[in-house]
Design a protein around this motif. Structure first.
Motif, mmCIF file in Angstrom:
data_model
loop_
_atom_site.group_PDB
_atom_site.id
_atom_site.type_symbol
_atom_site.label_atom_id
_atom_site.label_comp_id
_atom_site.label_asym_id
_atom_site.label_seq_id
_atom_site.Cartn_x
_atom_site.Cartn_y
_atom_site.Cartn_z
ATOM 1 N N ILE A 1 0.912 -1.127 -0.117
ATOM 2 C CA ILE A 1 0.095 -0.115 0.001
ATOM 3 C C ILE A 1 0.931 1.251 0.096
ATOM 4 O O ILE A 1 1.701 1.348 0.804
ATOM 5 N N CYS A 2 0.474 1.907 -1.089
ATOM 6 C CA CYS A 2 1.210 3.362 -0.887
ATOM 7 C C CYS A 2 0.862 4.309 0.038
ATOM 8 O O CYS A 2 -0.367 4.361 0.477
ATOM 9 N N GLU A 3 1.733 4.895 0.949
ATOM 10 C CA GLU A 3 1.507 5.619 1.988
ATOM 11 C C GLU A 3 0.487 6.950 1.766
ATOM 12 O O GLU A 3 -0.537 7.016 2.467
ATOM 13 N N ARG A 4 0.473 7.323 0.745
ATOM 14 C CA ARG A 4 -0.224 8.596 0.235
ATOM 15 C C ARG A 4 -1.681 8.122 0.071
ATOM 16 O O ARG A 4 -2.893 9.141 0.044
ATOM 17 N N ASP A 5 -2.030 7.003 -0.210
ATOM 18 C CA ASP A 5 -3.352 6.323 -0.406
ATOM 19 C C ASP A 5 -4.153 6.260 0.911
ATOM 20 O O ASP A 5 -5.119 6.014 0.871
ATOM 21 N N THR B 1 -1.894 9.549 6.222
ATOM 22 C CA THR B 1 -1.614 11.060 5.391
ATOM 23 C C THR B 1 -2.939 11.595 5.346
ATOM 24 O O THR B 1 -2.873 12.834 4.856
ATOM 25 N N GLY B 2 -4.211 11.361 5.914
ATOM 26 C CA GLY B 2 -5.484 12.251 5.761
ATOM 27 C C GLY B 2 -5.486 12.956 6.928
ATOM 28 O O GLY B 2 -4.846 12.959 7.821
ATOM 29 N N HIS C 1 3.829 20.221 -5.473
ATOM 30 C CA HIS C 1 2.738 20.241 -6.694
ATOM 31 C C HIS C 1 1.623 19.271 -5.779
ATOM 32 O O HIS C 1 0.707 18.768 -6.352
ATOM 33 N N GLY C 2 1.904 18.453 -4.669
ATOM 34 C CA GLY C 2 1.123 17.765 -4.284
ATOM 35 C C GLY C 2 0.037 18.203 -3.516
ATOM 36 O O GLY C 2 -0.409 19.417 -3.074
ATOM 37 N N ILE C 3 -1.183 17.388 -3.536
ATOM 38 C CA ILE C 3 -2.452 17.692 -2.790
ATOM 39 C C ILE C 3 -2.400 17.575 -1.231
ATOM 40 O O ILE C 3 -3.039 18.396 -0.791
ATOM 41 N N HIS C 4 -1.562 16.907 -0.540
ATOM 42 C CA HIS C 4 -1.838 16.754 0.550
ATOM 43 C C HIS C 4 -1.445 17.869 1.667
ATOM 44 O O HIS C 4 -1.856 17.935 2.438
ATOM 45 N N GLN C 5 -0.522 18.530 0.927
ATOM 46 C CA GLN C 5 -0.289 19.945 1.779
ATOM 47 C C GLN C 5 -1.445 20.816 2.133
ATOM 48 O O GLN C 5 -1.263 21.671 2.959
ATOM 49 N N TRP C 6 -2.331 20.576 1.185
ATOM 50 C CA TRP C 6 -3.411 21.630 1.696
ATOM 51 C C TRP C 6 -4.454 21.310 2.954
ATOM 52 O O TRP C 6 -5.440 21.951 3.172
ATOM 53 N N TRP C 7 -4.119 19.938 3.514
ATOM 54 C CA TRP C 7 -5.015 19.802 4.694
ATOM 55 C C TRP C 7 -3.839 19.810 5.766
ATOM 56 O O TRP C 7 -4.277 19.571 6.719
ATOM 57 N N GLY D 1 -14.051 -3.996 -2.761
ATOM 58 C CA GLY D 1 -14.842 -4.328 -1.607
ATOM 59 C C GLY D 1 -14.376 -3.642 -0.344
ATOM 60 O O GLY D 1 -13.236 -3.309 -0.344
ATOM 61 N N PRO D 2 -15.067 -3.625 0.653
ATOM 62 C CA PRO D 2 -14.950 -2.898 1.836
ATOM 63 C C PRO D 2 -13.558 -3.206 2.462
ATOM 64 O O PRO D 2 -13.151 -2.485 3.230
ATOM 65 N N GLU D 3 -13.016 -4.434 2.224
ATOM 66 C CA GLU D 3 -11.828 -4.772 3.162
ATOM 67 C C GLU D 3 -10.610 -4.420 2.491
ATOM 68 O O GLU D 3 -9.488 -4.538 2.868
ATOM 69 N N LEU D 4 -10.646 -4.205 1.016
ATOM 70 C CA LEU D 4 -9.443 -3.757 0.030
ATOM 71 C C LEU D 4 -9.451 -2.491 -0.236
ATOM 72 O O LEU D 4 -8.190 -1.822 -0.267
ATOM 73 N N ALA D 5 -10.468 -1.694 -0.521
ATOM 74 C CA ALA D 5 -10.571 -0.558 -1.249
ATOM 75 C C ALA D 5 -10.224 0.455 -0.135
ATOM 76 O O ALA D 5 -10.538 0.429 0.964
ATOM 77 N N LEU D 6 -9.281 1.384 -0.641
ATOM 78 C CA LEU D 6 -9.020 2.433 0.405
ATOM 79 C C LEU D 6 -9.419 3.713 0.228
ATOM 80 O O LEU D 6 -9.338 4.669 0.838
ATOM 81 N N SER D 7 -10.418 3.957 -1.225
ATOM 82 C CA SER D 7 -10.748 5.394 -1.248
ATOM 83 C C SER D 7 -11.999 5.718 -0.486
ATOM 84 O O SER D 7 -12.019 6.731 0.017
ATOM 85 N N PRO D 8 -12.918 4.859 0.004
ATOM 86 C CA PRO D 8 -14.116 5.434 0.554
ATOM 87 C C PRO D 8 -13.853 6.084 1.878
ATOM 88 O O PRO D 8 -14.709 7.136 2.131
ATOM 89 N N ILE D 9 -12.907 5.707 2.542
ATOM 90 C CA ILE D 9 -12.693 6.469 3.717
ATOM 91 C C ILE D 9 -12.296 7.972 3.635
ATOM 92 O O ILE D 9 -12.425 8.844 4.513
ATOM 93 N N TRP D 10 -11.771 8.224 2.469
ATOM 94 C CA TRP D 10 -11.518 9.757 2.171
ATOM 95 C C TRP D 10 -12.589 10.634 2.094
ATOM 96 O O TRP D 10 -12.674 11.845 2.094
#
Length: 346
Positions: A2-6, A11-12, A326-332, A51-60
């Motif tokens: 898993i990539c840390e930024r995901d 990183t959230g 250029h990254g998006i993580h800086q903005w939060w 699926g809910p066990e693998l997908a990382l996007s929903p929590i964002w």
């Protein structure tokens, strides 16, 4: 692996356990997180994290009580380039609810993975050539936004995007704004296609170059306009409404890092207007600011990056490299220092 930024847990913006929609940091952080959710949704697709066990996007999105109700999918490579979120809040955790969106349409930037890179670069080139409006992605995006605005009204809809996605958000926003509806727009690191004048340290040289550029651009624009009027034999007809000025009451929110050469020219673009007014030649800049030399030479439509008014937020914190700038993580992130100015075209 898993990539840390995901990984939202790494990183959230975990600190935002309660949202105040009147707080600029909260609004910026949520919008940025929803855009990141689209990035991660595409990487979920490519890596087959289903699926809910693998997908990382929903929590964002679900962390802030948003639900992804529709994915905007490219018709050529089936990549997810955007999405529509619906807000379903728990009222006891929300402040200034009247300022919250009901829907957010978010767009990601370029994903450097084999399944999407060629199509993304194709759209990057369209941005450079002022042709993003000709793409099927834009057709899909603008139709989705129009449908939502027609259903719930523009004040209940936010647009958000990063990099290439910021261009898409600005283009859809400008298109909707021309109808008199002004949706909130959050554009993170939006590309500004220009020579990197902002990198010049000597302020006198930098200002001199900008003045010369404005005079040349304004002169070419006026000459082109005069030629068109002459060719159309309509010199006696009334002047058409100024489409640029018509957008002056729309204030998209632009988030710029000076270390990001792809977007940093926005800083000078708006500051230069004020300087031109101060030295008494603001009328030149009012013409020049509507045009780009590249756009006139290419003969295309108005460049996406040229906008009359904005709420411009600059990240004053130093970045270790271009990738971070250029990254998006800086903005939060809470440890960043931001400065915000409002610019209105008059």
């Amino acid at each position: 692996m898993i990539c840390e930024r995901d990984d939202f847990s790494l990183t959230g913006p975990l600190h935002l356990t309660s949202i105040d929609w009147a707080n600029e940091h909260h609004r910026r952080s949520v919008a940025g997180s929803l855009v990141q959710g689209i990035y991660v949704a595409e990487r979920d697709r490519q890596l087959q994290r289903d699926g809910p066990e693998l997908a990382l996007s929903p929590i964002w999105s679900e962390f802030f009580h948003f639900r992804l109700i529709r994915k905007l999918v490219d018709d050529a490579d089936n990549s997810i380039f955007g999405g529509i979120y619906e807000y379903k809040p728990l009222s006891q955790t929300v402040k200034s609810m009247e300022l919250s969106p009901r829907f957010v349409v978010a767009f990601r930037g370029t994903v450097t993975k084999v399944d999407s890179i060629s199509r993304d670069i194709e759209h990057d080139i369209h941005v450079i050539r002022n042709g993003l409006h000709t793409t099927t992605r834009f057709e899909i995006a603008i139709q989705a936004v129009r449908n939502i605005v027609a259903s719930v009204g523009g004040s209940n809809v936010w647009l958000a995007g990063h990099s290439l996605g910021a261009s898409m958000a600005l283009l859809t926003g400008k298109t909707i704004a021309r109808t008199g509806v002004f949706p909130e727009c959050f554009a993170f690191n939006p590309p500004f296609l220009s020579a990197p004048i902002e990198k010049i340290k000597d302020k006198r040289i930098k200002h001199g170059i900008r003045i010369a550029g404005s005079v040349i651009t304004a002169g070419l624009a006026l000459a082109k306009k005069a030629t068109q009027h002459y060719n159309q034999n309509d010199r006696a007809s009334p002047a058409p409404p100024d489409p640029f000025a018509a957008l002056s009451d729309w204030f998209p929110r632009l988030y710029i890092n000076p270390g990001d050469h792809l977007c940093s020219e926005y800083i000078g673009y708006f500051e230069h207007r004020n300087k031109m007014e101060e030295i008494g030649i603001g009328f030149v800049e009012r013409v020049a600011t509507q045009h780009s030399l590249g756009g006139m030479l290419l003969g295309g439509k108005e460049p996406v990056h040229l906008i009359p008014s904005s709420v411009l937020t600059v990240n004053l914190s130093s970045s270790r490299d271009f990738k971070q700038a250029h990254g998006i993580h800086q903005w939060w992130r809470e440890d960043q220092k931001f400065e915000t100015k409002v610019y209105q075209y008059k």
